[in-house]
Design a protein around this motif. Sequence first.
Motif, PDB file in Angstrom:
ATOM      1  N   THR A  65      -0.324   6.303   8.233  1.00 45.94           N
ATOM      2  CA  THR A  65      -0.471   5.488   9.428  1.00 45.94           C
ATOM      3  C   THR A  65      -1.255   4.227   9.074  1.00 45.94           C
ATOM      4  O   THR A  65      -2.019   4.213   8.112  1.00 45.94           O
ATOM      5  N   THR A  66      -1.029   3.208   9.865  1.00 48.48           N
ATOM      6  CA  THR A  66      -1.789   1.978   9.727  1.00 48.48           C
ATOM      7  C   THR A  66      -2.337   1.594  11.093  1.00 48.48           C
ATOM      8  O   THR A  66      -1.603   1.598  12.089  1.00 48.48           O
ATOM      9  N   HIS A  67      -3.622   1.282  11.109  1.00 48.15           N
ATOM     10  CA  HIS A  67      -4.270   0.760  12.315  1.00 48.15           C
ATOM     11  C   HIS A  67      -4.580  -0.700  12.040  1.00 48.15           C
ATOM     12  O   HIS A  67      -5.233  -1.023  11.048  1.00 48.15           O
ATOM     13  N   TRP A  68      -4.086  -1.592  12.898  1.00 49.89           N
ATOM     14  CA  TRP A  68      -4.243  -3.037  12.709  1.00 49.89           C
ATOM     15  C   TRP A  68      -4.967  -3.633  13.910  1.00 49.89           C
ATOM     16  O   TRP A  68      -4.679  -3.258  15.047  1.00 49.89           O
ATOM     17  N   THR A  69      -5.875  -4.573  13.654  1.00 46.85           N
ATOM     18  CA  THR A  69      -6.533  -5.295  14.731  1.00 46.85           C
ATOM     19  C   THR A  69      -6.432  -6.786  14.449  1.00 46.85           C
ATOM     20  O   THR A  69      -6.570  -7.221  13.307  1.00 46.85           O
TER      21      THR A  69
ATOM     22  N   SER B 231      -5.792 -13.608  10.725  1.00 47.22           N
ATOM     23  CA  SER B 231      -7.203 -13.285  10.932  1.00 47.22           C
ATOM     24  C   SER B 231      -7.453 -11.786  11.066  1.00 47.22           C
ATOM     25  O   SER B 231      -8.601 -11.344  11.047  1.00 47.22           O
ATOM     26  N   GLY B 232      -6.398 -11.017  11.205  1.00 47.72           N
ATOM     27  CA  GLY B 232      -6.548  -9.586  11.431  1.00 47.72           C
ATOM     28  C   GLY B 232      -6.698  -8.796  10.144  1.00 47.72           C
ATOM     29  O   GLY B 232      -6.660  -9.333   9.036  1.00 47.72           O
ATOM     30  N   LYS B 233      -6.871  -7.502  10.330  1.00 51.94           N
ATOM     31  CA  LYS B 233      -6.952  -6.608   9.182  1.00 51.94           C
ATOM     32  C   LYS B 233      -6.512  -5.223   9.626  1.00 51.94           C
ATOM     33  O   LYS B 233      -6.458  -4.903  10.810  1.00 51.94           O
ATOM     34  N   GLY B 234      -6.192  -4.411   8.629  1.00 57.42           N
ATOM     35  CA  GLY B 234      -5.741  -3.062   8.929  1.00 57.42           C
ATOM     36  C   GLY B 234      -6.259  -2.066   7.921  1.00 57.42           C
ATOM     37  O   GLY B 234      -6.815  -2.436   6.880  1.00 57.42           O
ATOM     38  N   THR B 235      -6.046  -0.820   8.262  1.00 55.61           N
ATOM     39  CA  THR B 235      -6.384   0.285   7.379  1.00 55.61           C
ATOM     40  C   THR B 235      -5.181   1.207   7.295  1.00 55.61           C
ATOM     41  O   THR B 235      -4.683   1.675   8.315  1.00 55.61           O
ATOM     42  N   VAL B 236      -4.695   1.424   6.071  1.00 53.52           N
ATOM     43  CA  VAL B 236      -3.609   2.358   5.811  1.00 53.52           C
ATOM     44  C   VAL B 236      -4.243   3.691   5.450  1.00 53.52           C
ATOM     45  O   VAL B 236      -5.117   3.756   4.573  1.00 53.52           O
TER      46      VAL B 236
ATOM     47  N   GLU C 133      -7.735  -0.722   2.836  1.00 48.79           N
ATOM     48  CA  GLU C 133      -7.694  -1.925   3.647  1.00 48.79           C
ATOM     49  C   GLU C 133      -6.492  -2.779   3.287  1.00 48.79           C
ATOM     50  O   GLU C 133      -6.118  -2.870   2.114  1.00 48.79           O
ATOM     51  N   VAL C 134      -5.914  -3.421   4.310  1.00 51.87           N
ATOM     52  CA  VAL C 134      -4.837  -4.394   4.121  1.00 51.87           C
ATOM     53  C   VAL C 134      -5.129  -5.609   4.991  1.00 51.87           C
ATOM     54  O   VAL C 134      -5.639  -5.480   6.097  1.00 51.87           O
TER      55      VAL C 134
ATOM     56  N   THR D 227      -8.323  -5.048  -1.735  1.00 54.82           N
ATOM     57  CA  THR D 227      -7.414  -4.516  -0.719  1.00 54.82           C
ATOM     58  C   THR D 227      -6.061  -4.230  -1.368  1.00 54.82           C
ATOM     59  O   THR D 227      -5.750  -4.736  -2.427  1.00 54.82           O
ATOM     60  N   THR D 228      -5.284  -3.424  -0.708  1.00 61.82           N
ATOM     61  CA  THR D 228      -3.944  -3.129  -1.208  1.00 61.82           C
ATOM     62  C   THR D 228      -2.923  -3.898  -0.375  1.00 61.82           C
ATOM     63  O   THR D 228      -3.284  -4.703   0.488  1.00 61.82           O
TER      64      THR D 228
END
Length: 144
Positions: A7-11, A16-21, A32-33, A45-46
């Motif tokens: 899963t990926t959570h993106w904000t 300007s955003g970022k996510g976590t896979v 982090e992505v 980050t990946t």
Amino acid sequence: MASRDSTTHWTGGLNSGKGTVTLDSSNSGQFEVTFPRRIGEPEGTTSPEELIAAAQSSCLAMNLAGVLEKEGLSPRTIDVSAEVTVTPSGGGLTITGIDITLRAAVDGVDEQKFQELAGTAKETCPVSRALAGTMINLDASLSD
């Protein structure tokens, strides 16, 4: 049959955003992505492309081991690296190619037969099949 998930959570927005896979099936990590790091230097980050490279290299190594075993051969070592190239295209990004370097130490096989088996492994690798619309180049050779 097996299935795997992440899963990926993106904000925030794209730049300007970022996510976590999160690798959910294995629970083996969170990564982090960000879009700027996807097209720039990774800085810890990946990216989807790096994850595809990891999938391609690990799948091909396992698949080659299986192809060799079907021929009665046992690899001592198999080393595979995959480089995924992404370029701007049509207002977005396109994966334009994957360059694979494969080196294997296998007793009892000559270079010509090894090339044939490595090609078979590439063509029958599930990840290669999933990426069939992408140019995948294979540089394979026997090593000591």
